[in-house]
Scaffold this active site. Structure first.
Site, PDB file in Angstrom:
ATOM      1  N   LYS A 194    -100.627 -58.369  54.499  1.00  0.00           N
ATOM      2  CA  LYS A 194    -100.438 -59.819  54.513  1.00  0.00           C
ATOM      3  C   LYS A 194     -99.541 -60.148  55.691  1.00  0.00           C
ATOM      4  O   LYS A 194     -98.415 -59.675  55.789  1.00  0.00           O
ATOM      5  CB  LYS A 194     -99.791 -60.292  53.209  1.00  0.00           C
ATOM      6  CG  LYS A 194     -99.495 -61.787  53.234  1.00  0.00           C
ATOM      7  CD  LYS A 194     -99.088 -62.314  51.896  1.00  0.00           C
ATOM      8  CE  LYS A 194     -98.778 -63.800  51.974  1.00  0.00           C
ATOM      9  NZ  LYS A 194     -98.431 -64.356  50.670  1.00  0.00           N
ATOM     10  N   LYS A 247    -105.075 -60.400  54.521  1.00  0.00           N
ATOM     11  CA  LYS A 247    -104.844 -61.835  54.530  1.00  0.00           C
ATOM     12  C   LYS A 247    -104.015 -62.234  55.734  1.00  0.00           C
ATOM     13  O   LYS A 247    -103.009 -61.586  55.985  1.00  0.00           O
ATOM     14  CB  LYS A 247    -104.102 -62.209  53.240  1.00  0.00           C
ATOM     15  CG  LYS A 247    -103.688 -63.646  53.149  1.00  0.00           C
ATOM     16  CD  LYS A 247    -102.898 -63.857  51.906  1.00  0.00           C
ATOM     17  CE  LYS A 247    -102.468 -65.296  51.855  1.00  0.00           C
ATOM     18  NZ  LYS A 247    -101.687 -65.580  50.699  1.00  0.00           N
ATOM     19  N   SER A 273    -106.062 -70.966  53.418  1.00  0.00           N
ATOM     20  CA  SER A 273    -106.087 -72.426  53.479  1.00  0.00           C
ATOM     21  C   SER A 273    -106.256 -72.981  54.889  1.00  0.00           C
ATOM     22  O   SER A 273    -107.006 -73.926  55.107  1.00  0.00           O
ATOM     23  CB  SER A 273    -104.810 -72.980  52.854  1.00  0.00           C
ATOM     24  OG  SER A 273    -103.663 -72.470  53.522  1.00  0.00           O
ATOM     25  N   TYR A 312    -111.842 -70.880  49.497  1.00  0.00           N
ATOM     26  CA  TYR A 312    -111.896 -72.256  48.981  1.00  0.00           C
ATOM     27  C   TYR A 312    -113.305 -72.832  49.127  1.00  0.00           C
ATOM     28  O   TYR A 312    -113.593 -73.896  48.604  1.00  0.00           O
ATOM     29  CB  TYR A 312    -110.871 -73.129  49.721  1.00  0.00           C
ATOM     30  CG  TYR A 312    -109.462 -72.590  49.558  1.00  0.00           C
ATOM     31  CD1 TYR A 312    -108.723 -72.868  48.406  1.00  0.00           C
ATOM     32  CD2 TYR A 312    -108.887 -71.757  50.524  1.00  0.00           C
ATOM     33  CE1 TYR A 312    -107.447 -72.348  48.237  1.00  0.00           C
ATOM     34  CE2 TYR A 312    -107.614 -71.231  50.369  1.00  0.00           C
ATOM     35  CZ  TYR A 312    -106.901 -71.535  49.217  1.00  0.00           C
ATOM     36  OH  TYR A 312    -105.642 -71.002  49.042  1.00  0.00           O
TER      37      TYR A 312
HETATM   38  C1  PBG Z   1     -97.396 -66.912  48.353  1.00  0.00           C
HETATM   39  C2  PBG Z   1     -98.798 -67.024  48.815  1.00  0.00           C
HETATM   40  C3  PBG Z   1     -99.214 -67.656  49.990  1.00  0.00           C
HETATM   41  C4  PBG Z   1    -100.610 -67.672  49.952  1.00  0.00           C
HETATM   42  C5  PBG Z   1    -101.011 -67.012  48.785  1.00  0.00           C
HETATM   43  N1  PBG Z   1     -99.876 -66.608  48.092  1.00  0.00           N
HETATM   44  C6  PBG Z   1     -98.460 -68.327  51.071  1.00  0.00           C
HETATM   45  C7  PBG Z   1     -97.285 -67.705  51.694  1.00  0.00           C
HETATM   46  O1  PBG Z   1     -97.108 -66.481  51.698  1.00  0.00           O
HETATM   47  O2  PBG Z   1     -96.468 -68.461  52.207  1.00  0.00           O
HETATM   48  C8  PBG Z   1    -101.461 -68.317  51.014  1.00  0.00           C
HETATM   49  C9  PBG Z   1    -102.849 -68.709  50.641  1.00  0.00           C
HETATM   50  C10 PBG Z   1    -103.519 -69.641  51.571  1.00  0.00           C
HETATM   51  O3  PBG Z   1    -102.986 -70.031  52.623  1.00  0.00           O
HETATM   52  O4  PBG Z   1    -104.656 -70.024  51.239  1.00  0.00           O
HETATM   53  N2  PBG Z   1     -96.845 -65.700  48.141  1.00  0.00           N
END
Ligand code: PBG
Length: 323
Positions: A194, A247, A273, A312
């Protein structure tokens, strides 16, 4: 010319005959945002077509997805600021919004697969994924909170726990905690690679979960690194993860491919997103063809090596019969 690759593209039947990659409803996981209240359905302004649902409307939304053959959901809560604190206690409080949502979905749709997000940020007054002390994100102290959260989710009926926090050692810690409580059948989908990405902006709007100070670079990965993903993958695998996730998705197809080639575990891609917002904005401007752009995006994840796709777009592609 002996070789004319165009011969295999000369008709629709032949093109389909040699098609290597297919996306189907069964590969998709639909992220859903939840909010307190009754009969609530408010659109996320930076994510046209995506809403925050109160639990009653969440059940209606899940039902309509189930009827389309979309049966896996990842839930995310929008928590009232007043309920947030340093230790994210709301994340494991009995009868909280999130735990109610999990158990209601499982009660009405036992065959649905509910994925739950384990991280402190939606409940943290600091807006970070771990406990903050003097501006630092504490690792080992955070693990205890994550384990409590995971057990609460499992008790509420979660099928898959998805730790998205990027603390070191959390997969093993959560696995052990789940097993000790008898939840040996609850799976872990680890956010393995991530990245500290700009593409989470609209998600943080949806949840009101942006960090109150600083950024997430001391725990999420540097977007410039590929090999580091192998370290994370090796650890998550050794610690008992059932799925490895990459991700964001689109800017990291190389990482999906890398993990695919170095593990036997299934790989999930999170089409986040900001990727959704980017494609939707171009479509709204008439700059991209909606069906073709969206199906091409989803196909790219499968081609790169992902088995499951969190997206989404999941409902619209099925509603419009684009797959
Ligand atoms: C939080 C989390 C995030 C997302 C999923 N879980 C955002 C972040 O780490 O700030 C992002 C998902 C998306 O942007 O669709 N732990």
């Amino acid at each position: 010319m002996l070789q004319r690759p165009r011969r295999n593209r000369k008709s629709e039947v032949i093109r389909q005959m040699v098609q290597e990659t297919h996306v189907s409803a069964t590969n998709l996981i639909f992220p859903l945002f939840i909010v307190e209240g009754n009969n609530q359905k408010t659109e996320v302004s930076s994510m046209p077509g995506i809403f925050r649902y109160s639990v009653d409307n969440l059940l209606r939304e899940v039902e309509s997805c189930m009827n389309l053959g979309l049966k896996a959901f990842d839930l995310f809560p929008n928590i009232d600021e007043a309920l947030k604190d340093k230790y994210a206690t709301e994340s494991h409080r009995e009868n909280s919004l999130y735990l109610r949502a999990i158990s209601e979905v499982k009660k009405h749709f036992p065959e649905a697969c509910v994925v739950t997000d384990v991280a402190m940020d939606p409940y943290s007054s600091d807006g970070h994924d771990g406990i903050v002390e003097n501006g630092e994100i504490l690792n080992d102290e955070t693990l205890e909170v994550l384990a409590k959260m995971a057990i609460a989710h499992a008790r509420a009926g979660a099928d898959i726990i998805a730790p998205s926090d990027m603390m070191d050692g959390r997969v093993g810690y959560i696995r052990e905690a789940l097993d000790k409580e008898g939840f040996t059948n609850v799976s872990i989908m680890s956010y393995t690679a991530k990245y500290a990405s700009a593409f989470y902006g609209p998600f943080r709007d949806a949840l009101g979960s942006a960090p109150k100070f600083g950024d997430k670079k001391s725990y999420q990965m540097n977007p410039a690194n590929q090999r580091e993903a192998l370290i994370e993958a090796r650890l998550d695998e050794a610690e008992g993860a059932d799925f490895l996730m990459v991700k964001p998705g689109l800017p990291y197809l190389d990482v999906i491919k890398l993990l695919k080639d170095s593990t036997e575990l299934p790989i999930a891609a999170y089409n986040v997103s900001g990727e959704y917002a980017m494609v939707k904005a171009a479509i709204q401007n008439g700059w991209l063809n909606e069906q073709r752009a969206i199906t091409e995006v989803l196909t790219s994840f499968k081609r790169a090596g992902a088995t499951s796709i969190l997206t989404y777009h999941a409902k619209e592609v099925l509603l419009n019969k684009w797959l």
